[in-house]
Design a protein around this motif. Sequence first.
Motif, PDB file in Angstrom:
ATOM      1  N   ARG A   1       0.875  -1.178   0.000  1.00 37.25           N
ATOM      2  CA  ARG A   1       0.000   0.000   0.000  1.00 37.25           C
ATOM      3  C   ARG A   1       0.906   1.219   0.000  1.00 37.25           C
ATOM      4  N   VAL A   2       0.582   2.185  -0.853  1.00 34.87           N
ATOM      5  CA  VAL A   2       1.462   3.344  -1.021  1.00 34.87           C
ATOM      6  C   VAL A   2       0.662   4.636  -1.043  1.00 34.87           C
TER       7      VAL A   2
ATOM      8  N   ASP B   1       2.724   8.284  -6.319  1.00 32.92           N
ATOM      9  CA  ASP B   1       2.983   7.529  -7.544  1.00 32.92           C
ATOM     10  C   ASP B   1       3.759   6.248  -7.245  1.00 32.92           C
ATOM     11  N   VAL B   2       3.492   5.248  -8.046  1.00 32.35           N
ATOM     12  CA  VAL B   2       4.212   3.984  -7.941  1.00 32.35           C
ATOM     13  C   VAL B   2       4.261   3.369  -9.336  1.00 32.35           C
ATOM     14  N   ASP B   3       5.321   2.625  -9.616  1.00 28.26           N
ATOM     15  CA  ASP B   3       5.489   2.088 -10.967  1.00 28.26           C
ATOM     16  C   ASP B   3       5.080   0.625 -11.101  1.00 28.26           C
ATOM     17  N   THR B   4       4.296   0.094 -10.185  1.00 30.27           N
ATOM     18  CA  THR B   4       3.816  -1.278 -10.292  1.00 30.27           C
ATOM     19  C   THR B   4       2.326  -1.335  -9.937  1.00 30.27           C
ATOM     20  N   PRO B   5       1.551  -2.097 -10.664  1.00 28.29           N
ATOM     21  CA  PRO B   5       0.124  -2.216 -10.338  1.00 28.29           C
ATOM     22  C   PRO B   5      -0.120  -3.065  -9.090  1.00 28.29           C
ATOM     23  N   LEU B   6       0.923  -3.699  -8.546  1.00 29.59           N
ATOM     24  CA  LEU B   6       0.749  -4.560  -7.380  1.00 29.59           C
ATOM     25  C   LEU B   6       0.607  -3.761  -6.087  1.00 29.59           C
TER      26      LEU B   6
ATOM     27  N   VAL C   1      -1.022  -0.639  -4.278  1.00 28.97           N
ATOM     28  CA  VAL C   1      -2.197   0.200  -4.508  1.00 28.97           C
ATOM     29  C   VAL C   1      -2.266   1.334  -3.487  1.00 28.97           C
ATOM     30  N   ALA C   2      -2.920   2.409  -3.889  1.00 31.79           N
ATOM     31  CA  ALA C   2      -3.074   3.568  -3.006  1.00 31.79           C
ATOM     32  C   ALA C   2      -4.391   3.523  -2.234  1.00 31.79           C
TER      33      ALA C   2
ATOM     34  N   ALA D   1       0.419   3.313  10.520  1.00 32.81           N
ATOM     35  CA  ALA D   1       1.758   2.873  10.136  1.00 32.81           C
ATOM     36  C   ALA D   1       1.704   2.012   8.881  1.00 32.81           C
ATOM     37  N   SER D   2       2.842   1.899   8.228  1.00 35.41           N
ATOM     38  CA  SER D   2       2.948   0.998   7.083  1.00 35.41           C
ATOM     39  C   SER D   2       3.172  -0.420   7.592  1.00 35.41           C
TER      40      SER D   2
END
Length: 85
Positions: free
Chosen positions: A33-34, A37-42, A44-45, A64-65
């Motif tokens: 979970r991010v 922007d992220v460069d992978t579809p795995l 997700v936001a 927390a993460s």
Amino acid sequence: DAERLRIERAGGEVRKDKSGPYRLYPGGLMMGRVLGDVDTPLAVAEPGIRVALAPPGGARIVVASDGLWDELSPRAALKLAHALA
């Protein structure tokens, strides 16, 4: 668990790396979970949401993460949150 299943259904893999933490492959990310922007579809936001009622005297919320949860139990995280208040 549900997060691992979500990642595997999207074509990814979760495994423990030689350095210790679990990582998401392909890409080697340490979280699924991010924010931003992220460069992978795995990764997700979309946040995981849980609703709970606070007791009348108040409560602590730990945001927390997944990296924190790899290292601390929920009880240890709450103990730390109480110590910092």
